[in-house]
Structures are given as structure tokens and as C-alpha cells.
Motif scaffolding. Structure first.
Motif, PDB file in Angstrom:
ATOM      1  N   LEU A   1       0.830  -1.300   0.019  1.00 50.63           N
ATOM      2  CA  LEU A   1       0.087   0.037   0.027  1.00 50.63           C
ATOM      3  C   LEU A   1       0.856   1.433  -0.026  1.00 50.63           C
ATOM      4  CD1 LEU A   1      -3.143  -0.318   1.943  1.00 50.63           C
ATOM      5  CD2 LEU A   1      -2.051   2.134   1.833  1.00 50.63           C
ATOM      6  N   VAL A   2       1.805   1.201   0.716  1.00 47.87           N
ATOM      7  CA  VAL A   2       2.712   2.423   0.947  1.00 47.87           C
ATOM      8  C   VAL A   2       3.687   2.398  -0.439  1.00 47.87           C
ATOM      9  CG1 VAL A   2       4.826   3.419   1.977  1.00 47.87           C
ATOM     10  CG2 VAL A   2       2.869   2.371   3.103  1.00 47.87           C
ATOM     11  N   GLY A   3       3.910   1.166  -0.962  1.00 48.56           N
ATOM     12  CA  GLY A   3       4.639   1.189  -2.179  1.00 48.56           C
ATOM     13  C   GLY A   3       3.942   1.978  -3.395  1.00 48.56           C
ATOM     14  N   ARG A   4       2.410   1.625  -3.399  1.00 46.83           N
ATOM     15  CA  ARG A   4       1.893   2.434  -4.418  1.00 46.83           C
ATOM     16  C   ARG A   4       1.569   3.839  -4.154  1.00 46.83           C
ATOM     17  NH1 ARG A   4      -3.922  -0.715  -5.740  1.00 46.83           N
ATOM     18  NH2 ARG A   4      -3.704   1.117  -7.251  1.00 46.83           N
ATOM     19  N   ALA A   5       1.525   4.251  -3.074  1.00 53.82           N
ATOM     20  CA  ALA A   5       1.647   5.582  -2.606  1.00 53.82           C
ATOM     21  C   ALA A   5       2.767   6.339  -3.221  1.00 53.82           C
ATOM     22  CB  ALA A   5       1.255   6.131  -1.192  1.00 53.82           C
ATOM     23  N   LEU A   6       3.866   5.836  -2.799  1.00 53.94           N
ATOM     24  CA  LEU A   6       5.153   6.353  -3.338  1.00 53.94           C
ATOM     25  C   LEU A   6       5.309   6.186  -4.953  1.00 53.94           C
ATOM     26  CD1 LEU A   6       7.648   4.906  -0.791  1.00 53.94           C
ATOM     27  CD2 LEU A   6       7.402   7.449  -1.289  1.00 53.94           C
ATOM     28  N   SER A   7       4.650   5.189  -5.421  1.00 55.99           N
ATOM     29  CA  SER A   7       4.690   5.138  -7.028  1.00 55.99           C
ATOM     30  C   SER A   7       4.008   6.175  -7.760  1.00 55.99           C
ATOM     31  CB  SER A   7       4.013   3.683  -7.422  1.00 55.99           C
ATOM     32  OG  SER A   7       4.055   3.693  -8.836  1.00 55.99           O
ATOM     33  N   ALA A   8       2.792   6.599  -6.879  1.00 52.73           N
ATOM     34  CA  ALA A   8       2.061   7.933  -7.535  1.00 52.73           C
ATOM     35  C   ALA A   8       2.766   9.137  -7.312  1.00 52.73           C
ATOM     36  CB  ALA A   8       0.843   7.827  -6.714  1.00 52.73           C
ATOM     37  N   ALA A   9       3.502   9.162  -6.285  1.00 55.13           N
ATOM     38  CA  ALA A   9       4.212  10.557  -5.605  1.00 55.13           C
ATOM     39  C   ALA A   9       5.455  10.713  -6.696  1.00 55.13           C
ATOM     40  CB  ALA A   9       4.404  10.594  -4.272  1.00 55.13           C
ATOM     41  N   LEU A  10       6.166   9.757  -6.843  1.00 54.16           N
ATOM     42  CA  LEU A  10       7.834   9.874  -7.492  1.00 54.16           C
ATOM     43  C   LEU A  10       7.535   9.933  -8.980  1.00 54.16           C
ATOM     44  CD1 LEU A  10       9.527   7.669  -5.178  1.00 54.16           C
ATOM     45  CD2 LEU A  10       9.799   9.954  -5.259  1.00 54.16           C
ATOM     46  N   PRO A  11       8.452  10.311  -9.865  1.00 55.98           N
ATOM     47  CA  PRO A  11       8.299  10.449 -11.185  1.00 55.98           C
ATOM     48  C   PRO A  11       8.574   8.771 -11.854  1.00 55.98           C
ATOM     49  CG  PRO A  11      10.415  11.421 -10.669  1.00 55.98           C
ATOM     50  CD  PRO A  11       9.370  11.035  -9.320  1.00 55.98           C
ATOM     51  N   HIS A  12       9.203   8.131 -11.034  1.00 55.89           N
ATOM     52  CA  HIS A  12       9.511   6.625 -11.449  1.00 55.89           C
ATOM     53  C   HIS A  12       8.520   5.793 -10.940  1.00 55.89           C
ATOM     54  CE1 HIS A  12      13.532   8.523 -12.047  1.00 55.89           C
ATOM     55  NE2 HIS A  12      13.580   7.778 -13.260  1.00 55.89           N
ATOM     56  N   PRO A  13       8.098   4.670 -11.793  1.00 58.69           N
ATOM     57  CA  PRO A  13       6.930   4.029 -11.220  1.00 58.69           C
ATOM     58  C   PRO A  13       7.191   2.900 -10.361  1.00 58.69           C
ATOM     59  CG  PRO A  13       7.336   3.259 -13.539  1.00 58.69           C
ATOM     60  CD  PRO A  13       8.367   4.421 -13.043  1.00 58.69           C
ATOM     61  N   ASP A  14       8.395   2.095 -10.380  1.00 62.37           N
ATOM     62  CA  ASP A  14       8.530   0.913  -9.998  1.00 62.37           C
ATOM     63  C   ASP A  14       9.481   0.778  -8.897  1.00 62.37           C
ATOM     64  OD1 ASP A  14       7.114  -0.384 -11.878  1.00 62.37           O
ATOM     65  OD2 ASP A  14       8.777  -0.315 -13.170  1.00 62.37           O
ATOM     66  N   PRO A  15       9.356   0.256  -7.618  1.00 63.49           N
ATOM     67  CA  PRO A  15       9.947  -0.014  -6.560  1.00 63.49           C
ATOM     68  C   PRO A  15      11.316  -0.822  -6.859  1.00 63.49           C
ATOM     69  CG  PRO A  15       8.225  -1.314  -6.137  1.00 63.49           C
ATOM     70  CD  PRO A  15       8.046  -0.605  -7.360  1.00 63.49           C
ATOM     71  N   PHE A  16      12.330   0.068  -6.630  1.00 65.74           N
ATOM     72  CA  PHE A  16      13.721  -0.957  -6.894  1.00 65.74           C
ATOM     73  C   PHE A  16      14.235  -1.458  -5.310  1.00 65.74           C
ATOM     74  CE2 PHE A  16      15.792   0.081 -11.040  1.00 65.74           C
ATOM     75  CZ  PHE A  16      14.510  -0.017 -11.745  1.00 65.74           C
TER      76      PHE A  16
END
Lengths: 284, 284
Positions: B53-68
Motif C-alpha cells: 500500500l505504501v509502495g503504491r503511494a510512493l509510485s504515485a508520488a515519484l516520477p519513476h513507477p517501480d520500487p527498486f
């Protein structure tokens, strides 16, 4: 220099001097520091040294003294000179506290540039129970005398790197082939590790130890810069006096990135630290 | 339910519905969410679900889509109900961006309680080169059909746990002995892993997968709560469709803490995720 010659103590050594953080009057949780040119690899300040410095700031800011788990995301390459560390106490618990820290430097126009952002949970290693149920075994490597130091055999870190003089690093010959043009191809790096002035290891120098060996990429024949993206370290026990053994492995080089898994064992055969980092793979 | 029966798709599944984050108007980087009771273990919300869930929020907030690489420090146990995720963009680079996130809930007096603090670096998995030099090998485990599901053999997670119904988890019998009172003592846990509605894996469900198996402590005969202190996950490749294999090992139980090292392999035999967590060891 013989092994017993110079023996600096914890609190009075090159490492302690160069990781000193000075609290700012009137700004709780903010610390001034000076990144020493003595811990550079080529031009950049070593990431493990940086982590030790931030680790000391968090130890000063939090009610618990010892890093238990420290997650660092590296944002830009640090350079010798002044730095400011800002900490935030995120949560204070009975046995663990969590804090955050940011180390910044300033560019030629005085603009702030963040170097590293850290999240960490601290506790008290001395308060832990004595139970040990480890199935991990110490790295199999030759005796201290049979490993390569900077004074004999290939230099453990190529180029003009000041950090070489701060460490007594003795590489396992099996993982030093790259220095003679014959990397093993296994992605392994093992070394005996001490601070050059003989200061014993402590939790903060363990944060240095996990990122102070040559990159495992060298052992894969990939010679070049392998900048750390993220490095998380677990400190599991206060290290006993005497040289440490550091063993690092890389199993997954893919998509231009690789992981480095490090274990640090102390002279009492205790697994004192475990770390993993994600780094960019060298392009060669 | 036969394997091919219900097949939800990415974007339209239980998992997508329950990890939805809604941007707050006028508050950039702030997201509302509802922690679903469907992903609880006993009374607490699962840490991997929380991370997704937090990972999806960061994906929405950051210019890059995928958690590395995602580093999460767990502060207090989450409960079903409303939550707010506040993100901060720490650094934006060409290939990687770094962000921070904090998930909070509110106590009976309306006071904010922070549940989890996250530092993460994001990139674009689709933009990575195809090179793979992995020496790691997939976990040796029986075929899907020969592993234990929730419908046959011992329940993979004891107690009244809603998450059991959201997952199609099939445990390797070699690591399921604890459910019959005969743990192997090795500290291993292996399972086939899918979402129950058949939705394919993606980087966010990998964040769930690394923390959704029974604790390795069970396989050591330590049955009890093993709360996560910190969990760092590297996502190394976009997973292929089909069931995942998750293999978790613990080597160092000491001082009341233990590490869990997880690997996730996809149906194309790619190592798609690596994670390590520090957890408190159960007291039994």
C-alpha cells in the motif's frame, strides 16, 4: 608496524576523531561534522565511513545507544569538507527507538545538497539476552598472516585512495585474483579487517566494515565504480577485541544492478553484523 | 476452485482494491487509504500488505513507477480502518528517484499514531537492460500440486487469519512440519505463492509476497509472534505471469532477534525479489 605496536582505544583514535559530530546550540537533533579526506576512495568519501558518522549522530539523538538496523539510501557522492546531519526522533519505545537522519553538504553557491538519508532503529546491545542459535558458520579463509595486506602483494583498493592507510585490510588470496587480472568469477570478497591504528571494533566501526572492501564486482571481472543505491546493516552483537572477518557475496547481477551481502564475524566467532546493499553494476 | 477458474487482472482485483490510495485535494503527496480487514493475521494488518500500500503511494508520488529498493521500519501494529500516507520526494534523478513515506492511523482520541516509516528508491523496471549473470539457483521444492494448501493438510497460518483467504499459498511439506508438531529445526520456509483471485504478480504484490509466509521461527520450533522491526526489499525484475516460489531462511537467532532472508522466483526462473528483515524472535 608490528601488530601490537600502536594501539589506539575506542574514543581516542583516527576513526573517533573523524566521526565526531558536534551538536548545534539551540538546534536540537542537528549536528555539525567534517568529512575527512582520510576516508576517500579516489575522490569520493567512503559510504561506510559516512554511515558510521550518521550512526554516531543518531546515537547521540536517540535514547538508545546502539544501532540495531540501519537503512541508508545514497543520494549523491559526498566530498571531504563540512557537513550537517539533521536527525528526527520518529518513535521512542522501551527496548527500541527509531530515528531518521539526513546528511547534507553545500555546493559552490551555498545550496544544500543531500548526500544520504537514513532510517534506523536503535537499542542497547548490552541488554540483550545471551541466547545464540546460529546455524551460520564463519567464513572459510586463510589465517591473517596468509592474506594479502597493502604492504605485500596486490593493493586491496586500486587508485589513489586515502582509506587504504586508515585500514588494516588483508584480502583472502582466493578473492584477490582480480588485482592480478584473474578474477575468480564467483562474486566473492573476503578480508580480515581492522582499523590501522589498532582501535578495537565497536558497532559504529561495523557500519564502516560492511562497505570498506573492494567491490565483489571486481571478483566477477567487472572493474569500475559500483555506487551504492541502498545499504541496510543489522548489528547483532558487540564485537570482541581483535581482527574481524568480513565476507561478501554477490549472487544476482541483473539489469545493471547487483546486491552485496556482507557478514562480519568477530574474533570470538560471533556473527556480529549482516548487511545487504543494492548497487549499480560497473559497466565493463 | 480450479486453477484457471477465476482470473482477476492487474488493476482489477482484491489486492488492487485494497491497496488503493486516494490523493488528497490540495495536499500534494498525501494519500488516504483504508486498511482492509481482509489482510489481517490474527488482529494485526499484515506487514507485506502494508508495504504494498505504501509502495503504491510512493509510485504515485515519484516520477519513476517501480520500487527498486524499499526499506521499512515498523513502529506499531496497524489495525483495519482509515490511514493516511504522507510522502516526501527526497531526490529525483534520471534513472532513480528516492522518496520517503509515513503511514499513520488515529487512536480513540484522534491522536496520530505512526505505523510504518519507509525510505525507497524507485526506477523503471521496463527500462533495464536484459543482462543476467545470476549464480543463484531457484529453490528446490516439490511441484505446486505436491505442496500443502489451505484446503488440504495443515493450515499454513494458524489462528483466525483473514489473509489466508486472500492468498493461494502452498507450503513445501519439508517446511510445514511445525503444523504437525515436528518442525525441521532448520529455519526454512518455502511456498508457492499466488493471489487467491488469480491476479498476476507485479512489483507491488512482490512487496506482499516477501512477508506473507508463516515465520521461519515456526520451523525452528519457536511458535509465537515475530514482529518485524525492519524489512528491506529489492525488486529486481518484473515477474512473469504464474505462481511465484518464495524461499525464506533464518541463520542467526541471537539476543532475542532473528533475520529472515527471502527470495522470490517467478515462473520464468528469474530471481525477481530479494528481501531481508530483522524481527523479534518469539519467546517460546
Amino acid at each position: 608496524m608490528s601488530y601490537a605496536a600502536a594501539q589506539a582505544s575506542i574514543g581516542d583514535s583516527e576513526f573517533d576523531r573523524d566521526t565526531t559530530v558536534t551538536p548545534r546550540a539551540g538546534e536540537p537533533g542537528v549536528y555539525d561534522a567534517e568529512l575527512s579526506a582520510g576516508w576517500t576512495i579516489i575522490a569520493a568519501v567512503n559510504g561506510g565511513y559516512l554511515l558510521a558518522l550518521v550512526g554516531r549522530a543518531l546515537s547521540a539523538a536517540l535514547p538508545h545507544p546502539d544501532p540495531f538496523t540501519v537503512s541508508a539510501h545514497y543520494l549523491s557522492a559526498s566530498v571531504p569538507g563540512p557537513a550537517v546531519i539533521r536527525t528526527e526522533t520518529v518513535r521512542v519505545g522501551r527496548t527500541l527507538s527509531t530515528g531518521q537522519a539526513s546528511l547534507v553538504q553545500f555546493d559552490e553557491n551555498g545550496a544544500e545538497v543531500e548526500r544520504i538519508r537514513v532510517l534506523a532503529s536503535y537499542g542497547d546491545l548490552s541488554a540483550l539476552p545471551d541466547d545464540v542459535r546460529t546455524t551460520a558458520t564463519p567464513p572459510v579463509m586463510p589465517a591473517y598472516e596468509d592474506c594479502f595486506g597493502t604492504d605485500a602483494g596486490p593493493a586491496p583498493i586500486p587508485g589513489s585512495s586515502a582509506i587504504v592507510d586508515r585500514l588494516r585490510l588483508r584480502l583472502d588470496p582466493a578473492t584477490a585474483g582480480w588485482a592480478l587480472g584473474s578474477p575468480s568469477g564467483k562474486g566473492e570478497m573476503r578480508a580480515w579487517f581492522e582499523l590501522a591504528d589498532g582501535r578495537d571494533a565497536d558497532p559504529f566501526s561495523l557500519l564502516l566494515a560492511v562497505d570498506a572492501l573492494p567491490p565483489t564486482a571486481f571478483d566477477l571481472g567487472l572493474i569500475g565504480w559500483a555506487p551504492t543505491v541502498e545499504l541496510t546493516t543489522h548489528i547483532r552483537h558487540r564485537p570482541a577485541p581483535g581482527p574481524l572477518r568480513v565476507s561478501i557475496t554477490t549472487r544476482n547481477v541483473a539489469g545493471g544492478f547487483l546486491e552485496e551481502d556482507a557478514e562480519v564475524w568477530d574474533s570470538a566467532d560471533r556473527l556480529v553484523a549482516q548487511s545487504r546493499q543494492l548497487a549499480r553494476a560497473p559497466r565493463s
